[in-house]
Design a protein around this motif. Sequence first.
Motif, PDB file in Angstrom:
ATOM      1  N   LEU A  75       6.970  17.612  -3.083  1.00 58.96           N
ATOM      2  CA  LEU A  75       8.252  16.915  -2.966  1.00 58.96           C
ATOM      3  C   LEU A  75       8.568  16.583  -1.508  1.00 58.96           C
ATOM      4  CD1 LEU A  75      10.372  18.909  -5.564  1.00 58.96           C
ATOM      5  CD2 LEU A  75       9.665  16.502  -5.731  1.00 58.96           C
ATOM      6  N   GLN A  76       8.253  17.505  -0.611  1.00 59.16           N
ATOM      7  CA  GLN A  76       8.473  17.235   0.814  1.00 59.16           C
ATOM      8  C   GLN A  76       7.616  16.060   1.278  1.00 59.16           C
ATOM      9  OE1 GLN A  76       7.653  20.964   2.732  1.00 59.16           O
ATOM     10  NE2 GLN A  76       9.613  21.865   2.164  1.00 59.16           N
ATOM     11  N   LEU A  77       6.380  16.042   0.830  1.00 57.41           N
ATOM     12  CA  LEU A  77       5.491  14.935   1.196  1.00 57.41           C
ATOM     13  C   LEU A  77       6.005  13.624   0.609  1.00 57.41           C
ATOM     14  CD1 LEU A  77       2.932  14.126   2.683  1.00 57.41           C
ATOM     15  CD2 LEU A  77       1.638  14.695   0.614  1.00 57.41           C
ATOM     16  N   LEU A  78       6.477  13.664  -0.629  1.00 57.49           N
ATOM     17  CA  LEU A  78       7.054  12.460  -1.238  1.00 57.49           C
ATOM     18  C   LEU A  78       8.234  11.965  -0.410  1.00 57.49           C
ATOM     19  CD1 LEU A  78       7.323  10.356  -3.492  1.00 57.49           C
ATOM     20  CD2 LEU A  78       8.692  12.055  -4.755  1.00 57.49           C
ATOM     21  N   ASP A  79       9.082  12.878   0.035  1.00 53.89           N
ATOM     22  CA  ASP A  79      10.220  12.490   0.866  1.00 53.89           C
ATOM     23  C   ASP A  79       9.750  11.795   2.144  1.00 53.89           C
ATOM     24  OD1 ASP A  79      13.126  12.576   1.536  1.00 53.89           O
ATOM     25  OD2 ASP A  79      12.387  13.844   3.168  1.00 53.89           O
ATOM     26  N   THR A  80       8.714  12.335   2.761  1.00 57.52           N
ATOM     27  CA  THR A  80       8.153  11.715   3.966  1.00 57.52           C
ATOM     28  C   THR A  80       7.630  10.318   3.656  1.00 57.52           C
ATOM     29  OG1 THR A  80       7.595  13.860   4.903  1.00 57.52           O
ATOM     30  CG2 THR A  80       6.414  11.937   5.787  1.00 57.52           C
ATOM     31  N   PHE A  81       6.899  10.186   2.547  1.00 59.34           N
ATOM     32  CA  PHE A  81       6.379   8.880   2.144  1.00 59.34           C
ATOM     33  C   PHE A  81       7.509   7.885   1.916  1.00 59.34           C
ATOM     34  CE2 PHE A  81       2.347  10.862   0.038  1.00 59.34           C
ATOM     35  CZ  PHE A  81       1.720  10.929   1.270  1.00 59.34           C
ATOM     36  N   GLN A 107       0.837  -1.204   0.000  1.00 60.32           N
ATOM     37  CA  GLN A 107       0.000   0.000   0.000  1.00 60.32           C
ATOM     38  C   GLN A 107       0.875   1.260   0.000  1.00 60.32           C
ATOM     39  OE1 GLN A 107      -2.481   0.479   3.455  1.00 60.32           O
ATOM     40  NE2 GLN A 107      -3.743   2.027   2.467  1.00 60.32           N
ATOM     41  N   ALA A 108       1.921   1.260   0.800  1.00 55.58           N
ATOM     42  CA  ALA A 108       2.822   2.415   0.851  1.00 55.58           C
ATOM     43  C   ALA A 108       3.527   2.624  -0.478  1.00 55.58           C
ATOM     44  CB  ALA A 108       3.839   2.236   1.978  1.00 55.58           C
ATOM     45  N   GLU A 109       3.881   1.534  -1.162  1.00 57.50           N
ATOM     46  CA  GLU A 109       4.502   1.651  -2.490  1.00 57.50           C
ATOM     47  C   GLU A 109       3.538   2.292  -3.484  1.00 57.50           C
ATOM     48  OE1 GLU A 109       5.742  -2.420  -3.002  1.00 57.50           O
ATOM     49  OE2 GLU A 109       7.798  -1.942  -2.385  1.00 57.50           O
ATOM     50  N   ARG A 110       2.251   1.954  -3.379  1.00 58.43           N
ATOM     51  CA  ARG A 110       1.249   2.586  -4.253  1.00 58.43           C
ATOM     52  C   ARG A 110       1.116   4.077  -3.935  1.00 58.43           C
ATOM     53  NH1 ARG A 110      -1.237  -2.404  -3.180  1.00 58.43           N
ATOM     54  NH2 ARG A 110      -2.556  -1.503  -1.551  1.00 58.43           N
ATOM     55  N   ILE A 111       1.192   4.412  -2.669  1.00 56.60           N
ATOM     56  CA  ILE A 111       1.103   5.822  -2.268  1.00 56.60           C
ATOM     57  C   ILE A 111       2.293   6.607  -2.818  1.00 56.60           C
ATOM     58  CG2 ILE A 111       1.248   7.370  -0.267  1.00 56.60           C
ATOM     59  CD1 ILE A 111      -0.492   5.239   1.235  1.00 56.60           C
ATOM     60  N   VAL A 112       3.485   6.053  -2.720  1.00 58.38           N
ATOM     61  CA  VAL A 112       4.681   6.712  -3.254  1.00 58.38           C
ATOM     62  C   VAL A 112       4.538   6.891  -4.760  1.00 58.38           C
ATOM     63  CG1 VAL A 112       7.157   6.401  -3.711  1.00 58.38           C
ATOM     64  CG2 VAL A 112       6.252   6.026  -1.402  1.00 58.38           C
ATOM     65  N   ALA A 113       4.102   5.854  -5.453  1.00 57.53           N
ATOM     66  CA  ALA A 113       3.928   5.946  -6.905  1.00 57.53           C
ATOM     67  C   ALA A 113       2.895   7.013  -7.262  1.00 57.53           C
ATOM     68  CB  ALA A 113       3.518   4.587  -7.476  1.00 57.53           C
ATOM     69  N   GLY A 114       1.806   7.057  -6.529  1.00 63.45           N
ATOM     70  CA  GLY A 114       0.777   8.060  -6.782  1.00 63.45           C
ATOM     71  C   GLY A 114       1.284   9.467  -6.564  1.00 63.45           C
ATOM     72  N   GLN A 115       2.089   9.657  -5.522  1.00 63.76           N
ATOM     73  CA  GLN A 115       2.634  10.986  -5.254  1.00 63.76           C
ATOM     74  C   GLN A 115       3.604  11.389  -6.357  1.00 63.76           C
ATOM     75  OE1 GLN A 115       1.488  13.048  -3.251  1.00 63.76           O
ATOM     76  NE2 GLN A 115       3.032  14.637  -3.035  1.00 63.76           N
ATOM     77  N   ARG A 116       4.380  10.447  -6.854  1.00 65.90           N
ATOM     78  CA  ARG A 116       5.287  10.756  -7.971  1.00 65.90           C
ATOM     79  C   ARG A 116       4.493  11.179  -9.203  1.00 65.90           C
ATOM     80  NH1 ARG A 116       9.362   5.986  -6.447  1.00 65.90           N
ATOM     81  NH2 ARG A 116      10.932   7.274  -5.431  1.00 65.90           N
ATOM     82  N   GLU A 117       3.390  10.498  -9.468  1.00 66.83           N
ATOM     83  CA  GLU A 117       2.535  10.866 -10.602  1.00 66.83           C
ATOM     84  C   GLU A 117       1.955  12.272 -10.410  1.00 66.83           C
ATOM     85  OE1 GLU A 117      -0.394   7.793 -11.026  1.00 66.83           O
ATOM     86  OE2 GLU A 117       1.125   6.261 -11.424  1.00 66.83           O
ATOM     87  N   ARG A 118       1.530  12.592  -9.194  1.00 67.04           N
ATOM     88  CA  ARG A 118       0.998  13.932  -8.915  1.00 67.04           C
ATOM     89  C   ARG A 118       2.040  15.004  -9.181  1.00 67.04           C
ATOM     90  NH1 ARG A 118      -0.496  11.131  -4.664  1.00 67.04           N
ATOM     91  NH2 ARG A 118      -2.639  10.410  -4.655  1.00 67.04           N
TER      92      ARG A 118
END
Length: 94
Positions: free
Chosen positions: A46-52, A20-31
């Motif tokens: 980008l800060q949120l992606l770093d946190t993820f 699930q976390a990997e999907r969240i990271v991928a989704g944030q990269r797409e955003r």
Amino acid sequence: MALMDEPEKLLAKATRHVAQAERIVAGQRERIVRLRAQDFPIEEALQLLDTFIRTLSTMKDHQRLLREEAEGKDVSAGWLFSRVVARTPQNVAV
């Protein structure tokens, strides 16, 4: 009680959480790609992606330790202590 769960059950749960976390990271990269393409500011994204990503790394470490435990490998006292602390309510002094 969570500490009494079978290692295999805990590992399966951790594996689901990592996926699930990997999907969240991928989704944030797409955003971020979409935001960048539309010339929107991306600093906070980008800060949120770093946190993820840091959270995912911690989750993968946890998954690895659970896998080792499920395989019967010796787990350190520090690992056991961290599991107890993780389940201690925040308002209780340790």
